[in-house]
Design an enzyme around this catalytic site. Sequence first.
Site, mmCIF file in Angstrom:
data_model
loop_
_atom_site.group_PDB
_atom_site.id
_atom_site.type_symbol
_atom_site.label_atom_id
_atom_site.label_comp_id
_atom_site.label_asym_id
_atom_site.label_seq_id
_atom_site.Cartn_x
_atom_site.Cartn_y
_atom_site.Cartn_z
ATOM 1 C CB ILE A 20 6.729 -104.109 -18.671
ATOM 2 C CG1 ILE A 20 8.060 -104.481 -18.688
ATOM 3 C CG2 ILE A 20 6.861 -102.649 -18.193
ATOM 4 C CD1 ILE A 20 8.814 -103.970 -20.026
ATOM 5 N N GLY A 21 3.494 -104.511 -17.776
ATOM 6 C CA GLY A 21 2.387 -103.996 -17.322
ATOM 7 C C GLY A 21 1.956 -104.365 -16.013
ATOM 8 C CE1 TYR A 166 7.609 -104.097 -31.791
ATOM 9 C CE2 TYR A 166 9.813 -103.555 -31.821
ATOM 10 C CZ TYR A 166 8.891 -103.737 -31.031
ATOM 11 O OH TYR A 166 8.607 -103.430 -29.859
ATOM 12 C CE LYS A 170 6.911 -100.134 -28.950
ATOM 13 N NZ LYS A 170 5.714 -100.481 -27.937
#
Length: 277
Positions: A20-21, A166, A170
């Site tokens: 994505i980056g 996780y 996030k």
Amino acid sequence: MMTDTLQGKTLFITGGSRGIGREIALRAAANGANVVIAAKTSEPHPKLPGTIHSTVAEIEAAGGQGLALMLDVRDADAVEAAVAQAAGHFGGIDAVVNNAGAISLTPLAETGVKRFDLMMQINVRAVFVTAKAALPYLRKSANPHILSLSPPLNFGTPWLKPYIPYTVTKYAMTILSLGLAEELRADGIAVNTLWPKTTIATAAVEHEVDASLIARSRHPAIMADAAHAILTSPADTFTGQTTIDEDVLRARGVTDFSAYCIDPQVEDLALDLYVDP
């Protein structure tokens, strides 16, 4: 001030050598942006495509200017130095994209402390460190943005139960972004988050989640287009938002998302984590 272009703007993207980056970088480059790829992969990985150097070559081929900086976002001093180098190279920074991430979809009992620490350092602490380092430069930008790839806060049991180590990192990334949006509102610096509605065909999904989901996923281009829409929005009004890629694009008149599908014949797309049906 809203524009439709990032031409001449400078983006600092963490973890942007693939996935994505990288796609966000190439989308911005096609607009004539300056893009800094700050990531760890300087040499080719045996299993994963892309390095900071190959991505910068793609950025320049797409019409932008690039700068490759080898960076471990866990090193606060290195982050500060990289941001300063990027600003010096391009004459400022207009947007920070917190794309670097660490994932482990395991329950607490099966998650090692070192792995949890890694997720906290990359998913949360790095956002704090990078934003702090970039603030002096963002304050000089005409339309400054900080964009983090983290989810809306969904506290439903199906999301809190299975992999809370996780999840908490996030969600903390999102909470930090929402708080920072308020802190920086008077400065005119926008802070938002972006998350995909469906799984995205990336190495993370293939190797860390479930490779069988790739066929039911969308291309990273949908996230790049949504990020572009956010980063060209007026920073003084479009801030403090936890956005979903599809919603961002729908608000801008996009109604057909079939071109983003990895397999256009698949109708049962896989929803991403933290997104309810």
